[in-house]
Write a protein that holds these residues in place. Structure first.
Motif, mmCIF file in Angstrom:
data_model
loop_
_atom_site.group_PDB
_atom_site.id
_atom_site.type_symbol
_atom_site.label_atom_id
_atom_site.label_comp_id
_atom_site.label_asym_id
_atom_site.label_seq_id
_atom_site.Cartn_x
_atom_site.Cartn_y
_atom_site.Cartn_z
ATOM 1 N N GLY A 149 0.790 -1.214 0.000
ATOM 2 C CA GLY A 149 0.000 0.000 0.000
ATOM 3 C C GLY A 149 0.819 1.259 0.000
ATOM 4 N N ASP A 150 0.086 2.355 -0.032
ATOM 5 C CA ASP A 150 0.673 3.683 0.116
ATOM 6 C C ASP A 150 0.779 3.936 1.613
ATOM 7 O OD1 ASP A 150 1.404 6.308 0.192
ATOM 8 O OD2 ASP A 150 -0.385 7.077 -0.819
ATOM 9 N N LEU A 151 1.964 3.722 2.151
ATOM 10 C CA LEU A 151 2.193 3.914 3.581
ATOM 11 C C LEU A 151 2.599 5.340 3.892
ATOM 12 C CD1 LEU A 151 3.952 0.535 4.465
ATOM 13 C CD2 LEU A 151 1.514 1.060 4.235
ATOM 14 N N ASN A 152 2.771 6.151 2.862
ATOM 15 C CA ASN A 152 3.012 7.592 2.992
ATOM 16 C C ASN A 152 4.243 7.932 3.821
ATOM 17 O OD1 ASN A 152 1.479 9.602 1.568
ATOM 18 N ND2 ASN A 152 -0.363 8.685 2.460
ATOM 19 N N VAL A 169 10.297 17.379 6.403
ATOM 20 C CA VAL A 169 9.151 17.334 5.507
ATOM 21 C C VAL A 169 8.339 16.070 5.799
ATOM 22 C CG1 VAL A 169 8.413 17.160 3.093
ATOM 23 C CG2 VAL A 169 10.330 18.657 3.719
ATOM 24 N N VAL A 170 7.027 16.245 5.948
ATOM 25 C CA VAL A 170 6.168 15.108 6.257
ATOM 26 C C VAL A 170 6.352 14.013 5.202
ATOM 27 C CG1 VAL A 170 3.767 14.340 6.464
ATOM 28 C CG2 VAL A 170 4.470 16.503 7.486
ATOM 29 N N SER A 171 6.561 12.815 5.681
ATOM 30 C CA SER A 171 6.802 11.562 4.952
ATOM 31 C C SER A 171 8.223 11.046 5.156
ATOM 32 C CB SER A 171 6.510 11.619 3.441
ATOM 33 O OG SER A 171 7.546 12.282 2.740
ATOM 34 N N GLY A 200 20.665 1.898 -3.853
ATOM 35 C CA GLY A 200 20.363 2.929 -4.837
ATOM 36 C C GLY A 200 19.048 3.638 -4.602
ATOM 37 N N ASN A 201 18.950 4.831 -5.162
ATOM 38 C CA ASN A 201 17.728 5.615 -5.045
ATOM 39 C C ASN A 201 16.572 4.900 -5.739
ATOM 40 O OD1 ASN A 201 19.261 7.519 -3.746
ATOM 41 N ND2 ASN A 201 19.298 8.962 -5.442
ATOM 42 N N LEU A 202 15.416 4.913 -5.063
ATOM 43 C CA LEU A 202 14.238 4.229 -5.586
ATOM 44 C C LEU A 202 13.005 5.000 -5.146
ATOM 45 C CD1 LEU A 202 13.476 1.653 -7.187
ATOM 46 C CD2 LEU A 202 13.097 0.538 -4.980
ATOM 47 N N TYR A 203 12.196 5.412 -6.106
ATOM 48 C CA TYR A 203 11.025 6.244 -5.808
ATOM 49 C C TYR A 203 9.770 5.640 -6.440
ATOM 50 C CZ TYR A 203 15.056 9.458 -5.629
ATOM 51 O OH TYR A 203 16.280 10.030 -5.402
ATOM 52 N N SER A 204 8.625 5.976 -5.858
ATOM 53 C CA SER A 204 7.337 5.554 -6.430
ATOM 54 C C SER A 204 6.354 6.707 -6.524
ATOM 55 C CB SER A 204 6.727 4.430 -5.578
ATOM 56 O OG SER A 204 6.406 4.909 -4.269
ATOM 57 N N TRP A 205 6.769 7.886 -6.067
ATOM 58 C CA TRP A 205 5.898 9.074 -6.083
ATOM 59 C C TRP A 205 6.703 10.293 -6.500
ATOM 60 C CZ3 TRP A 205 6.370 13.716 -3.484
ATOM 61 C CH2 TRP A 205 5.262 14.567 -3.488
ATOM 62 N N LEU A 222 7.061 5.943 -1.380
ATOM 63 C CA LEU A 222 5.961 5.932 -0.411
ATOM 64 C C LEU A 222 5.159 4.641 -0.469
ATOM 65 C CD1 LEU A 222 4.578 9.562 -0.933
ATOM 66 C CD2 LEU A 222 6.361 8.802 0.648
ATOM 67 N N ASP A 223 5.340 3.858 -1.523
ATOM 68 C CA ASP A 223 4.519 2.673 -1.771
ATOM 69 C C ASP A 223 5.357 1.417 -1.543
ATOM 70 O OD1 ASP A 223 2.025 4.080 -3.187
ATOM 71 O OD2 ASP A 223 3.883 4.996 -3.913
ATOM 72 N N HIS A 224 4.797 0.483 -0.797
ATOM 73 C CA HIS A 224 5.617 -0.603 -0.262
ATOM 74 C C HIS A 224 4.992 -1.974 -0.475
ATOM 75 C CE1 HIS A 224 8.270 2.243 1.958
ATOM 76 N NE2 HIS A 224 7.171 2.982 1.943
ATOM 77 N N VAL A 225 5.866 -2.977 -0.526
ATOM 78 C CA VAL A 225 5.464 -4.380 -0.547
ATOM 79 C C VAL A 225 6.261 -5.091 0.531
ATOM 80 C CG1 VAL A 225 5.345 -6.517 -1.880
ATOM 81 C CG2 VAL A 225 4.991 -4.315 -3.033
#
Length: 262
Positions: A149-152, A169-171, A200-205, A222-225
């Motif tokens: 989910g989006d755990l923010n 910064v929030v998050s 390495g850098n990894l983003y989803s948002w 922000l999105d996790h498995v």
């Protein structure tokens, strides 16, 4: 039998129905977990998803806000929907597949703009939500489970474009990162994405505010498995479908995928 799972904050499933359909056609995950559906359950376009083979759905919804859904090619039975922090929000749904794997789909509150619960109720709600998640996992230790989910929250330094600039910064604040770590530890959850992609850098948002999000690349993961230790070793092939963020009228999140040999 292997199955592929994807998680995606869709930012309105009805507004972006065509994007969901495109993703299902092109990527074909066996299970798709959506957050921020912003729709009552009866308004989710499930017939269109079923036409592509996703004939099973468990969901919680509300008009215009929040909302979570699990679309599946595989039979899935609803097994829970927690109202953590007593917010009355549609932020969690759990389903169990025929192989006995439980999938938890969460949409953790974003937390507003100011990382201080004394002046920002939304930040307090976020911390309370994580506390209740933690306590629930302590009380009923999960097994044979996947949490997505989006755990923010972007917990690691390489989960954000600039660690030092985002510390307030929030998050990415230390208090949020600590709260997420406590929640993860309570269920002994393994971060499958970082198990597969450890460095390495990894983003989803990426923010809508960026004129060219791809070139600026000021992202956050922000999105996790996650998975419980008894099945985490079966997870592999994790990836972020970054290109989806570049589709027409996209969500500000990209889908995150993983395959499990179960």
């Amino acid at each position: 039998m292997p199955f592929t799972l994807a998680t995606w904050n869709i930012n309105s499933v009805r507004l972006r129905e065509d994007l969901v359909l495109r993703f299902l056609r092109e990527e074909g995950p066996d299970v798709l977990c959506l957050q921020e559906c912003k729709s009552p359950v009866d308004k989710i376009p499930r017939e269109q998803f079923a036409a592509l083979g996703y004939g099973h759905m468990v969901a919680r919804g509300q008009k215009g806000y929040n909302g979570v859904a699990i679309l599946s090619k595989l039979p899935i039975e609803e097994v829970g929907a927690a109202d953590h922090a007593g917010l009355g929000h549609a932020r969690h749904i759990a389903g169990r597949l025929g192989n006995g794997v439980t999938i938890h789909n969460f949409y953790v509150p974003a937390g507003g703009d100011v990382p201080d619960r004394a002046v920002n109720d939304k930040f307090g709600q976020k911390l309370d939500y994580l506390r209740d998640m933690r306590d629930a996992f302590h009380a009923d230790r999960p097994a044979k489970s996947i949490l997505v989910g989006d755990l923010n929250i972007a917990p690691r330094e390489d989960d954000v474009w600039d660690h030092k600039k985002l510390l307030k910064v929030v998050s990415h604040t230390p208090v949020e990162v600590a709260a997420l770590a406590e929640t993860q530890d309570a269920g002994a959850w393994v971060d499958v994405t970082r198990q597969d992609i450890p460095d390495g850098n990894l983003y989803s948002w990426w923010s809508y505010r960026a004129a060219d999000w791809d070139a600026a690349d000021k992202g956050r993961r922000l999105d996790h498995v996650w998975a419980t230790p008894d099945i985490s070793g079966a997870g592999h092939s994790s990836r972020v479908a970054r290109h989806v963020r570049g589709w027409d009228k996209p969500s500000d999140h990209a889908p995150v995928l993983a395959t499990f040999d179960l």
